[in-house]
Design a protein around this motif. Structure first.
Motif, mmCIF file in Angstrom:
data_model
loop_
_atom_site.group_PDB
_atom_site.id
_atom_site.type_symbol
_atom_site.label_atom_id
_atom_site.label_comp_id
_atom_site.label_asym_id
_atom_site.label_seq_id
_atom_site.Cartn_x
_atom_site.Cartn_y
_atom_site.Cartn_z
ATOM 1 N N GLU A 125 0.815 -1.216 0.000
ATOM 2 C CA GLU A 125 0.000 0.000 0.000
ATOM 3 C C GLU A 125 0.846 1.262 0.000
ATOM 4 O OE1 GLU A 125 -0.361 -1.772 4.268
ATOM 5 O OE2 GLU A 125 -0.322 -2.502 2.188
ATOM 6 N N ASN A 126 2.151 1.117 0.297
ATOM 7 C CA ASN A 126 3.059 2.266 0.280
ATOM 8 C C ASN A 126 3.914 2.329 -0.979
ATOM 9 O OD1 ASN A 126 2.257 3.057 2.929
ATOM 10 N ND2 ASN A 126 3.606 1.495 3.793
ATOM 11 N N TRP A 127 3.713 1.384 -1.898
ATOM 12 C CA TRP A 127 4.529 1.346 -3.106
ATOM 13 C C TRP A 127 4.163 2.497 -4.050
ATOM 14 C CZ3 TRP A 127 4.665 -4.498 -4.899
ATOM 15 C CH2 TRP A 127 5.334 -5.246 -3.927
ATOM 16 N N ILE A 128 5.125 2.842 -4.893
ATOM 17 C CA ILE A 128 4.897 3.863 -5.920
ATOM 18 C C ILE A 128 3.992 3.269 -6.998
ATOM 19 C CG2 ILE A 128 5.996 5.247 -7.728
ATOM 20 C CD1 ILE A 128 8.486 5.373 -5.956
ATOM 21 N N GLU A 129 2.894 3.930 -7.279
ATOM 22 C CA GLU A 129 1.985 3.436 -8.319
ATOM 23 C C GLU A 129 2.634 3.579 -9.687
ATOM 24 O OE1 GLU A 129 -1.707 5.477 -7.968
ATOM 25 O OE2 GLU A 129 -2.254 4.510 -6.080
ATOM 26 N N PRO A 130 2.376 2.665 -10.618
ATOM 27 C CA PRO A 130 1.484 1.508 -10.528
ATOM 28 C C PRO A 130 2.237 0.201 -10.250
ATOM 29 C CG PRO A 130 2.044 1.881 -12.797
ATOM 30 C CD PRO A 130 2.829 2.896 -12.002
ATOM 31 N N LEU A 131 3.438 0.274 -9.648
ATOM 32 C CA LEU A 131 4.207 -0.937 -9.393
ATOM 33 C C LEU A 131 3.419 -1.893 -8.509
ATOM 34 C CD1 LEU A 131 7.769 0.597 -8.837
ATOM 35 C CD2 LEU A 131 6.806 -0.412 -10.912
ATOM 36 N N GLY A 132 3.380 -3.140 -8.906
ATOM 37 C CA GLY A 132 2.595 -4.149 -8.196
ATOM 38 C C GLY A 132 1.182 -4.293 -8.708
ATOM 39 N N SER A 133 0.781 -3.398 -9.617
ATOM 40 C CA SER A 133 -0.572 -3.434 -10.162
ATOM 41 C C SER A 133 -0.688 -4.484 -11.252
ATOM 42 C CB SER A 133 -0.923 -2.058 -10.733
ATOM 43 O OG SER A 133 -2.038 -2.126 -11.600
ATOM 44 N N LYS A 134 -1.880 -5.055 -11.410
ATOM 45 C CA LYS A 134 -2.148 -6.006 -12.487
ATOM 46 C C LYS A 134 -2.151 -5.326 -13.855
ATOM 47 C CE LYS A 134 -2.498 -9.780 -10.073
ATOM 48 N NZ LYS A 134 -1.486 -10.865 -10.213
ATOM 49 N N ASP A 135 -2.060 -3.986 -13.847
ATOM 50 C CA ASP A 135 -1.976 -3.255 -15.112
ATOM 51 C C ASP A 135 -0.578 -3.312 -15.712
ATOM 52 O OD1 ASP A 135 -4.617 -2.521 -15.074
ATOM 53 O OD2 ASP A 135 -4.266 -0.569 -14.148
ATOM 54 N N ILE A 136 0.398 -3.811 -14.963
ATOM 55 C CA ILE A 136 1.742 -3.985 -15.520
ATOM 56 C C ILE A 136 1.767 -5.320 -16.258
ATOM 57 C CG2 ILE A 136 4.191 -4.291 -14.988
ATOM 58 C CD1 ILE A 136 3.235 -1.467 -14.507
ATOM 59 N N HIS A 137 1.962 -5.257 -17.565
ATOM 60 C CA HIS A 137 1.927 -6.463 -18.394
ATOM 61 C C HIS A 137 3.289 -6.854 -18.952
ATOM 62 C CE1 HIS A 137 -2.614 -5.637 -19.209
ATOM 63 N NE2 HIS A 137 -2.409 -6.283 -18.076
ATOM 64 N N ALA A 138 4.130 -5.879 -19.211
ATOM 65 C CA ALA A 138 5.431 -6.173 -19.820
ATOM 66 C C ALA A 138 6.482 -5.213 -19.306
ATOM 67 C CB ALA A 138 5.342 -6.103 -21.345
ATOM 68 N N LEU A 139 7.720 -5.636 -19.399
ATOM 69 C CA LEU A 139 8.857 -4.814 -18.997
ATOM 70 C C LEU A 139 9.893 -4.830 -20.108
ATOM 71 C CD1 LEU A 139 10.636 -3.229 -16.987
ATOM 72 C CD2 LEU A 139 11.374 -5.435 -16.047
ATOM 73 N N LEU A 140 10.208 -3.653 -20.623
ATOM 74 C CA LEU A 140 11.313 -3.494 -21.571
ATOM 75 C C LEU A 140 12.528 -3.035 -20.785
ATOM 76 C CD1 LEU A 140 9.659 -1.704 -24.639
ATOM 77 C CD2 LEU A 140 10.669 -3.988 -24.624
ATOM 78 N N ILE A 141 13.644 -3.745 -20.928
ATOM 79 C CA ILE A 141 14.891 -3.389 -20.259
ATOM 80 C C ILE A 141 15.862 -2.871 -21.315
ATOM 81 C CG2 ILE A 141 16.755 -4.194 -18.766
ATOM 82 C CD1 ILE A 141 14.957 -6.558 -18.016
ATOM 83 N N PHE A 142 16.254 -1.619 -21.169
ATOM 84 C CA PHE A 142 17.209 -1.005 -22.088
ATOM 85 C C PHE A 142 18.536 -0.796 -21.360
ATOM 86 C CE2 PHE A 142 12.974 0.675 -23.232
ATOM 87 C CZ PHE A 142 12.877 0.238 -24.542
ATOM 88 N N ALA A 143 19.645 -0.972 -22.075
ATOM 89 C CA ALA A 143 20.956 -0.780 -21.455
ATOM 90 C C ALA A 143 21.952 -0.309 -22.499
ATOM 91 C CB ALA A 143 21.447 -2.081 -20.826
ATOM 92 N N SER A 144 22.832 0.618 -22.080
ATOM 93 C CA SER A 144 23.798 1.171 -23.023
ATOM 94 C C SER A 144 25.040 1.670 -22.298
ATOM 95 C CB SER A 144 23.166 2.324 -23.812
ATOM 96 O OG SER A 144 24.087 2.870 -24.741
ATOM 97 N N ASP A 145 26.134 1.771 -23.056
ATOM 98 C CA ASP A 145 27.361 2.380 -22.531
ATOM 99 C C ASP A 145 27.259 3.896 -22.529
ATOM 100 O OD1 ASP A 145 29.201 -0.023 -22.283
ATOM 101 O OD2 ASP A 145 28.617 -0.191 -24.387
ATOM 102 N N SER A 146 26.333 4.436 -23.299
ATOM 103 C CA SER A 146 26.224 5.883 -23.475
ATOM 104 C C SER A 146 24.828 6.368 -23.091
ATOM 105 C CB SER A 146 26.501 6.256 -24.931
ATOM 106 O OG SER A 146 26.017 7.540 -25.248
ATOM 107 N N PRO A 147 24.714 7.386 -22.232
ATOM 108 C CA PRO A 147 23.386 7.910 -21.896
ATOM 109 C C PRO A 147 22.685 8.519 -23.103
ATOM 110 C CG PRO A 147 25.104 9.354 -21.034
ATOM 111 C CD PRO A 147 25.788 8.124 -21.537
ATOM 112 N N ILE A 148 23.457 9.071 -24.012
ATOM 113 C CA ILE A 148 22.868 9.667 -25.226
ATOM 114 C C ILE A 148 22.270 8.582 -26.109
ATOM 115 C CG2 ILE A 148 23.364 10.975 -27.332
ATOM 116 C CD1 ILE A 148 25.539 12.453 -25.774
ATOM 117 N N GLU A 149 23.051 7.502 -26.319
ATOM 118 C CA GLU A 149 22.556 6.411 -27.153
ATOM 119 C C GLU A 149 21.366 5.720 -26.502
ATOM 120 O OE1 GLU A 149 23.452 5.764 -30.284
ATOM 121 O OE2 GLU A 149 24.695 7.560 -30.053
ATOM 122 N N LEU A 150 21.390 5.636 -25.167
ATOM 123 C CA LEU A 150 20.264 5.033 -24.464
ATOM 124 C C LEU A 150 19.001 5.851 -24.696
ATOM 125 C CD1 LEU A 150 19.192 2.885 -22.487
ATOM 126 C CD2 LEU A 150 19.805 4.434 -20.623
#
Length: 499
Positions: A125-150
């Motif tokens: 009940e103290n979590w940041i919305e919408p984390l933990g919600s059933k409305d979260i269906h997918a997670l894209l994870i992005f990663a890069s050596d450069s913040p600009i390219e990311l």
């Protein structure tokens, strides 16, 4: 036993790890199955594999070795993709297949809060919305050596999503390595040091033990982390020193297409850095030891990563433990051949490394002769920090905080991969981290990540020379602010899900 791991079919962050300084996590919601499948078909060719990441890392090492510097070496930007149980349902996976998944994954992290200790200030009940919600269906994870390219890559995918109006971005979280202390988490300690090796993937690098990667890193069967491969046997082999090397049954979970996939645990952990520092300073002064050693007693390592258990030649004598971080004056302690090459069996009483210290609670090694069983609860960790580093001189003014409502919002984005959420992540949280009677009765909870309904808990601190045991009253320094359970399918499975 030799077997081939299908590195072309497994998503890259699972076995290899992105190991990028800049990462972003995009949480999505599907409201139309047909569009979601078309989107998945569109982006699947961009999902990075273990084969691609390993080829990049080999080239990076070769270039760095020849040039003697990281400057001018190759760079890359990667993407991986995972789904919640409700996300698979939104992709029209059959009810029969949905029902075949394990209970923890079907329920989600929010529903498992009591099992893993997310209570009190860490309660959902103290979590940041919408984390933990059933409305979260997918997670894209992005990663890069450069913040600009990311940023460019994220904007590219945001543009792709404009063609699929039924797919909504619910939440976006940025993670980045600390520029002021690279490789260290916000409390100041080197992070991500002790990772299990993987048989038939990690190269043996200990000439004295072919069953290890770097010295002290046991090679475990791939089925502990990826479905469809041999797993660890929990019973010890009396003729073998170390965890049982014989292969167990192939790991399996859910539908047949889950082979080469892995379960991903994501947690957003906020760290109270000022409180932790004050506690270490106050307690060190009270006990008459240095801040370096006090912090090492709590964590199990000095801030540099130098292990408390084998920090120098006199480390078997608790009275001779260095007051100052030995990794700063003796860099060889941080070499691959030294940094993990220790056990706890010779320190059963915890006089050198307290039995409740963080690294001992989360990975007790050979404590109590249970090494083979312990290795069935390991995880591959892929965490990264979020938020600005704590600077007392400008306390109260952090314009780059992760959440504008919490100007001191900083911590760790914890990610772990495993083949069984209950046997690995949840077991560690429930039976080790939060259990005040593990490994022995009255040892106390993990002083870093444990949660207690009372808001404060005790940690015995054994001393040397027959002196009385000190008992520390520890408040929470880490709070869960959100999280979820995901399944990260193989490339082949992504094609199946896309229809």
């Amino acid at each position: 036993m030799t077997y081939k791991i299908n590195v072309k079919n497994i998503q890259g962050n699972i076995l290899t790890g992105f190991s990028k300084d800049f990462q972003s996590f995009m949480f999505l919601k599907f409201t139309d199955t047909v569009e979601a499948k078309r989107w998945l078909k569109d982006i699947t060719p961009e999902v990075a594999t273990v084969e691609e990441l390993q080829a990049f890392k080999d080239l990076f090492k070769l270039t760095k070795k020849r040039r003697g510097t990281e400057l001018g070496t190759v760079q890359a930007t990667w993407m991986n993709l995972a789904f919640t149980h409700s996300g698979l349902q939104a992709l029209d996976v059959s009810q029969h297949e949905l029902d075949s998944f394990p209970e923890a994954f079907k329920a989600g992290m929010k529903a498992r809060a009591n099992e893993i200790g997310d209570v009190g200030t860490s309660a959902p009940e103290n979590w940041i919305e919408p984390l933990g919600s059933k409305d979260i269906h997918a997670l894209l994870i992005f990663a890069s050596d450069s913040p600009i390219e990311l940023r460019k890559y994220i904007m590219r995918h945001a543009t792709i999503l404009e063609s699929y109006p039924s797919i909504k971005i619910e939440f976006l979280e940025d993670g980045m390595d600390r520029a002021d202390q690279p490789g260290h988490e916000h409390f100041g300690f080197k992070d991500g040091i002790s990772q299990p090796g993987i048989r038939n993937f990690t190269q043996p690098a200990n000439p004295e033990n072919p069953d290890q990667g770097i010295p002290g890193q046991d090679l475990l069967h791939a089925g502990e982390f990826v479905l469809g491969y041999p797993s660890q046997i929990p019973e010890a082999d009396p003729e073998h020193d170390g965890p049982n090397p014989n292969p167990g049954e192939n790991s399996h979970s859910g539908p047949i297409w889950t082979v080469d996939g892995s379960y991903l645990v994501f947690r957003r952990l906020r760290q109270d850095v000022p409180a932790f520092r004050k506690f270490v300073e106050h307690t060190a002064e009270k006990l008459g030891i240095s801040k370096d050693l006090m912090g090492a007693k709590i964590v199990g390592r000095y801030a540099s990563g130098a292990p408390l258990e084998s920090s120098d030649a006199q480390s078997r004598d608790a009275a001779m433990l260095p007051q100052q971080d030995p990794g700063l004056r003796c860099p060889f302690l941080l070499d691959d051949k030294n940094i993990n090459n220790f056990e706890f069996g010779e320190d059963e009483e915890g006089k050198i490394v307290p039995r409740a210290s963080h690294i001992r609670k989360t990975y007790p090694r050979d404590q109590g002769g249970e090494e083979s069983r312990t290795q069935t609860h390991r995880m591959l960790r892929r965490g990264i920090q979020f938020g600005s580093s704590y600077r007392p001189q400008i306390e109260g003014f952090y314009p780059h905080g992760a959440d504008t409502e919490y100007p001191q919002d900083r911590g760790l984005l914890f990610l772990s991969y495993q083949s069984d959420i209950e046997r690995q992540f949840e077991f560690v949280q429930q039976s080790w981290v939060n259990n005040p009677d593990f490994p022995e009765k009255g040892d106390g909870q993990d002083p870093i990540i444990a949660q207690s309904p009372a808001g404060e808990f005790k940690m015995p601190l054994p001393t040397q020379g027959g002196c009385p045991v000190h008992t520390l009253s520890i408040k929470h320094f880490v709070t869960t602010t959100g999280g979820e359970y995901f399944f990260q399918p193989s490339i082949h499975a992504l094609c199946i899900l896309a229809g």
